[in-house]
Motif scaffolding. Structure first.
Motif, PDB file in Angstrom:
ATOM      1  N   LYS A 102      27.787  33.124  25.911  1.00 32.89           N
ATOM      2  CA  LYS A 102      28.976  32.621  26.602  1.00 32.89           C
ATOM      3  C   LYS A 102      29.316  33.513  27.796  1.00 32.89           C
ATOM      4  O   LYS A 102      29.534  34.715  27.625  1.00 32.89           O
ATOM      5  CB  LYS A 102      30.128  32.647  25.601  1.00 32.89           C
ATOM      6  CG  LYS A 102      31.224  31.662  25.844  1.00 32.89           C
ATOM      7  CD  LYS A 102      32.245  31.750  24.724  1.00 32.89           C
ATOM      8  CE  LYS A 102      32.730  30.388  24.275  1.00 32.89           C
ATOM      9  NZ  LYS A 102      33.401  30.441  22.972  1.00 32.89           N
ATOM     10  N   MET A 103      29.399  32.919  28.972  1.00 35.81           N
ATOM     11  CA  MET A 103      29.822  33.659  30.157  1.00 35.81           C
ATOM     12  C   MET A 103      31.347  33.757  30.155  1.00 35.81           C
ATOM     13  O   MET A 103      32.017  32.750  30.001  1.00 35.81           O
ATOM     14  CB  MET A 103      29.374  32.918  31.423  1.00 35.81           C
ATOM     15  CG  MET A 103      27.895  33.006  31.699  1.00 35.81           C
ATOM     16  SD  MET A 103      27.345  31.848  32.999  1.00 35.81           S
ATOM     17  CE  MET A 103      28.080  32.596  34.462  1.00 35.81           C
ATOM     18  N   GLU A 104      31.863  34.938  30.378  1.00 34.79           N
ATOM     19  CA  GLU A 104      33.319  35.105  30.439  1.00 34.79           C
ATOM     20  C   GLU A 104      33.592  35.971  31.647  1.00 34.79           C
ATOM     21  O   GLU A 104      33.358  37.179  31.607  1.00 34.79           O
ATOM     22  CB  GLU A 104      33.797  35.792  29.157  1.00 34.79           C
ATOM     23  CG  GLU A 104      35.220  35.424  28.796  1.00 34.79           C
ATOM     24  CD  GLU A 104      35.631  36.060  27.491  1.00 34.79           C
ATOM     25  OE1 GLU A 104      35.410  35.448  26.435  1.00 34.79           O
ATOM     26  OE2 GLU A 104      36.169  37.184  27.533  1.00 34.79           O
ATOM     27  N   LEU A 105      34.056  35.368  32.721  1.00 31.90           N
ATOM     28  CA  LEU A 105      34.009  36.068  33.998  1.00 31.90           C
ATOM     29  C   LEU A 105      35.353  36.452  34.598  1.00 31.90           C
ATOM     30  O   LEU A 105      35.441  37.434  35.329  1.00 31.90           O
ATOM     31  CB  LEU A 105      33.202  35.230  35.002  1.00 31.90           C
ATOM     32  CG  LEU A 105      31.709  35.166  34.662  1.00 31.90           C
ATOM     33  CD1 LEU A 105      31.034  34.051  35.428  1.00 31.90           C
ATOM     34  CD2 LEU A 105      31.041  36.484  34.968  1.00 31.90           C
ATOM     35  N   ILE A 106      36.382  35.680  34.320  1.00 32.33           N
ATOM     36  CA  ILE A 106      37.679  36.044  34.925  1.00 32.33           C
ATOM     37  C   ILE A 106      38.334  37.097  34.038  1.00 32.33           C
ATOM     38  O   ILE A 106      39.065  36.806  33.097  1.00 32.33           O
ATOM     39  CB  ILE A 106      38.566  34.802  35.167  1.00 32.33           C
ATOM     40  CG1 ILE A 106      37.801  33.767  36.015  1.00 32.33           C
ATOM     41  CG2 ILE A 106      39.871  35.219  35.883  1.00 32.33           C
ATOM     42  CD1 ILE A 106      38.613  32.590  36.506  1.00 32.33           C
TER      43      ILE A 106
ATOM     44  N   ILE B 227      28.530  40.370  31.543  1.00 28.33           N
ATOM     45  CA  ILE B 227      28.868  38.953  31.768  1.00 28.33           C
ATOM     46  C   ILE B 227      29.536  38.324  30.548  1.00 28.33           C
ATOM     47  O   ILE B 227      30.291  37.377  30.654  1.00 28.33           O
ATOM     48  CB  ILE B 227      27.610  38.174  32.213  1.00 28.33           C
ATOM     49  CG1 ILE B 227      27.126  38.763  33.553  1.00 28.33           C
ATOM     50  CG2 ILE B 227      27.903  36.679  32.369  1.00 28.33           C
ATOM     51  CD1 ILE B 227      25.926  38.080  34.146  1.00 28.33           C
ATOM     52  N   THR B 228      29.261  38.877  29.362  1.00 33.31           N
ATOM     53  CA  THR B 228      29.910  38.350  28.154  1.00 33.31           C
ATOM     54  C   THR B 228      31.125  39.182  27.753  1.00 33.31           C
ATOM     55  O   THR B 228      31.706  38.958  26.687  1.00 33.31           O
ATOM     56  CB  THR B 228      28.920  38.322  26.974  1.00 33.31           C
ATOM     57  OG1 THR B 228      28.421  39.658  26.769  1.00 33.31           O
ATOM     58  CG2 THR B 228      27.757  37.395  27.245  1.00 33.31           C
ATOM     59  N   SER B 229      31.474  40.171  28.595  1.00 34.02           N
ATOM     60  CA  SER B 229      32.675  40.991  28.368  1.00 34.02           C
ATOM     61  C   SER B 229      32.629  41.848  27.110  1.00 34.02           C
ATOM     62  O   SER B 229      33.545  41.809  26.289  1.00 34.02           O
ATOM     63  CB  SER B 229      33.931  40.105  28.338  1.00 34.02           C
ATOM     64  OG  SER B 229      34.240  39.681  29.632  1.00 34.02           O
TER      65      SER B 229
END
Lengths: 351, 351, 351, 351
Positions: free
Chosen positions: B70-74, B336-338
């Motif tokens: 899962k991408m978590e970007l903000i 990218i996945t925090s």
């Protein structure tokens, strides 16, 4: 040079050379039309391919691959015993050679004659401590009965399968098999769709329950019905008094798009186990695959295409080496899944 | 010229040249029998292929691919820390070299000797800030103990895994490892199915709970049990007092058709996490894959085939470059996945 | 000779020649590592491949393929209208060129320079009645701003996307874009994992909600946030006041093993449609694919790799021809599925 | 030499030679873009490929493969009868040649002319005891009506399908077909998306219920609506008074990413069987496939691409041989699944 042939791989290398353009002799042949062998031939009818699209052949392979084996390692050490009793014969393994016939269809006598082939299968199996089945095709007759002759050479240590010809002919074959002391006889009822037989004036037929009963009562030998793909047909074989069934779609060579044998086996075993011996063929390449089939309810298995390739590669010796490889991989698989004997193999070892 | 070797790709290019006809050195090797490497060899037993059909090898790869990240970007920017504490050693990453041995089986000394290989792995790992495990095979003995020797050269900064030989031999190996200051020792119990060991008169065995207890009590070093594929075996390892388990099917080299390690890992982690260190190998090619394994419950991972290829390609330097690549891609994936540290990696990053 | 270039196929044929050994220029490129392009390069990092195993790239393709289109034919004849209003600009289609940059990474100036590329994209799109987006990479600076320069040439008819650099730099780029009259600006927040930027001393960062708000308030232009793969990130973009989001995993080039954009799009659309413009990219090859994306909730789409190939093949003309092909196939797809305008496209046309 | 052409394989071998670089003439063609034929052409629009990615073509194939056939062998022997009554014509099989047209698009007159092709299809079908359908494309007009001319040669033993041109033109074609005694006429409404027709000033249209009614009332011949993929469109065809529908996605040549015809057929049959004749095409390669389509609810099937290849290979004779092969494999499939006539085929034979 032949003295150097030691491994399954050695045998395959020779077979590959001899079968160039016919068969790629893959160690894990799946019948998929995109393999090299088919790419080369642009999908022409292969000597040992499946009928139509080849899907039934491929389905045998795919069905077996769906099942996974469970490793169970923190256990007391064991040396698994692969011993198998087949109608009183003590075999080293629950693995026999299938009744394939008509090797002339891929390469003709240049590669191997039917006589050489039958001899290699029966003798090679015996040398490995197991047993070869022999089949029937349009080149066979009571006079030219390659399979029975080869079995006779080893004192009857074999099984004779007859195509579903007219009743009288089958019974005559059974009699001849009885005379030379065959272990068992049978009919591959799935052969009823054969063009080759019809074309050569040796028509084949579907067989009714009554006809099967008649065949069984014609001989003292155990009778095996090969080509069972439904619970219903298995039930009829039991009702007819057959000694064993072979769950088989004829290696995918009679009807395109059937299920794989490993798809139907557990359902058939659920209803029939204990009432009849259940044997299976289709897509079995190693002892790992054999173990799966046993776990799914079969008591033993037959090996078809790989035995052809072994016989083409190195005759009697090729077949022996192949069967020993099968036994060795079965034993290893049993060790890692914690099965001491084939009777201990159960569905618990599968995911 | 070797001064120009800088990237994983440079290393692979050399390895590919040296392993021509043996291994295609794909960046994303999946063990699929249709790959070029197998096409060339018509499915013969590859030096670094899987057993039988190669399905277990392939299943490792496929199991891992089922999970998505899962991408978590903000989010506020982070610089992820891949630091890992392994029995008190401070490693730069939760990624170590697996205990593969027997590189002579693919190309022999022409490609790399066992001694060179062991040296490259242990030294290369240390140079990258991590740690190399070393294994065992039939060419190894207490006298010719390539792995322990290599670990000794770096002051014990390594793990010694012994095949499940007889108890006395294992204990002797453990003692020797203790003397040179190894970080930990272990047994790869899945090696019990090895033909090579048996053939060379160094038989291997399944190990009972009691035998494992005996091994553990024979040494002051942490003992690792490698080859766990079920919750039951994991439970026994905990009961025996092992310091860690490796969820592993031996790279698919001992039993065909097992599940992939990423299939069983979450189930094992669910029951065992917190009670024992859980390490995993199988099908890991990049730091992205490492991140998945951590999310599925492992605390660290081992890299097998890719390390062989790296060592063949450029020795110590090749291994270092490969491990740095692994660390860098893990760090990127964590960003990218925090995940700020490996302790923050959780199943939430997976679909 | 160039006067003979008429079809998408003509353009691809030239591009294929120029990109030999780099890209196979397949009409239906899926990023699968077994394709010819990767076979040739033994899986080395392709100029336009995905990161790691390439799975995210491939997942974009596969996700889109899962959906099927419904033929609805017994209807009054229609001539579908593909008109699209993008921030006041009247476009002939809801299809724009994506903000890919760094074409030097595949073949360098021998194939096409960054300047030529930017020019071809922006001009070719305008000639087809649509609009080109331009990106950012480590070779770009405020002084050498290829994208903005190209957009300036067509009077601002383009979108400028900036990598997630430090806030001041982004704002400076936004200002410059404002000056030349760009239609919109944006940040591709998924670019935060770029090695190339970091290596070349132009570090990139994750961006917090507050930082995004700051960027938005720094300009009068609509601000687009590109790289949204979760409902949560979409929600934050709305909260920050962004004018549009692009559902994108950066063509699979920043994180391996993400879901495909068509997998996440319907979930994001369900929560966000009506609150923000939703644009999407990833795996779109034809107007048929565009129609699916619209049906899944996007209002328009971006085309990346195919536009690179079109620009390499025939520059401005190549891009125009490609975009016209996209429009034509979209129109055909709308006709057969009975959608008169893009506003009439709904999930009902999908199975 | 042509006297030696006897089998489907002989015909294919010649066709393969003639179609080199255009079509691989696989026996089990699936339209997959990775096949040799497409590999050679790098995905350019094939003469007989599908539109866009080719997914609809491939879906036809895949949909049919999902169904499996049940072997039922312990039964009284039967000789299955494949007889089929088509609007009063007694056909030897429920298998006809599809209305493909425009063979010039793959190889031009060098391979086969449109006239030769139409002649081969109609005559070859008649020789095999079945019936050829003929189509329409931009090279056809009332003056140059290759299909109707060919049908006239065999006394009207054929079906004429017209593209969805303007109403008057269609009615004129219908009249001409009536004059030469055609068995039936029809419109392939899925042809409404054709570029070629539009480009050549012969525009095509979607057809409303009213327009279809008008066409039906314009002729005494049975009218067939081809290109039905939904229950709704089937219902409208019934309402309009059509004599038959063809469940078809035009071989995947008009809309990318549709379902396969075997996916939608059972749903359409459930609602429409008994109310209208249901014919189907798409992905049918053998009589085994035909049997599946009958089991799924069709009363007969059309063969497209394989008939083109047969006509290219050996003209009239090639088509005859191919159709005889289809009949023979259907009959075999019926025998093994225990269906004495096509009316006895039911969903029970499928898994």
């Amino acid at each position: 040079m032949t003295t150097e042939i030691k491994t399954v791989e050695d045998v395959r290398n020779i077979a590959r050379e001899k079968l160039k353009g016919i068969c790629g002799v893959y160690k894990d042949c799946d019948g998929d039309p995109r393999r090299l062998c088919q790419g080369q031939s642009y999908g022409r009818a292969l000597g040992i391919g499946g009928t139509g699209s080849g899907a039934s052949f491929n389905n045998n392979y795919l069905a077996l691959r769906k099942y996974k084996l469970k490793m169970e390692l923190i256990q007391k050490d064991i040396v698994p015993n692969t011993f198998y009793d087949f109608f009183g014969r003590k075999l080293t393994m629950p693995i026999m050679a299938a009744s394939v016939a008509g090797v002339n269809s891929f390469g003709g006598d240049r590669v191997i004659t039917e006589q050489q082939f039958c001899h290699a299968v029966v003798q090679g199996c015996r040398d490995a401590g197991t047993l070869g089945w022999r089949g029937d095709t349009y080149t066979y007759s009571l006079e030219n009965s390659y399979g029975i002759d080869a079995i006779a050479e080893v004192g009857g240590h074999g099984v004779k399968i007859v195509k579903p010809r007219n009743q009288d002919t089958i019974i005559s074959f059974f009699k001849k098999a009885e005379e030379i002391g065959c272990v068992a006889v049978g009919v591959d009822i799935d052969g009823c769709g054969s063009y080759a037989m019809a074309t050569h004036k040796k028509p084949v037929f579907k067989k009714s329950l009554e006809e099967i009963k008649e065949l069984i009562s014609s001989t003292n030998l155990p009778v095996i019905i090969k080509g069972i793909m439904t619970v219903e047909d298995a039930g009829k074989a039991i009702e007819a008094g057959a000694a064993a069934i072979v769950v088989s779609n004829h290696g995918g060579r009679v009807l395109d798009h059937t299920l794989g044998t490993a798809d139907v086996l557990p359902h058939i075993a659920e209803k029939s186990k204990g009432k009849i011996r259940i044997i299976v063929d289709g897509g079995i390449r190693t002892g790992y695959d054999v173990l799966k089939m046993l776990a799914l309810g079969a008591e033993s298995v037959l090996i078809g295409r790989d035995i052809i390739r072994a016989a083409v590669g190195a005759g009697v010796k090729g077949v022996r080496i192949h069967m020993e490889y099968m036994q060795k991989t079965l034993q290893k698989a049993m060790k890692i899944t914690s099965c001491r004997s084939i009777n201990e193999v159960s569905p618990k070892i599968l995911y």
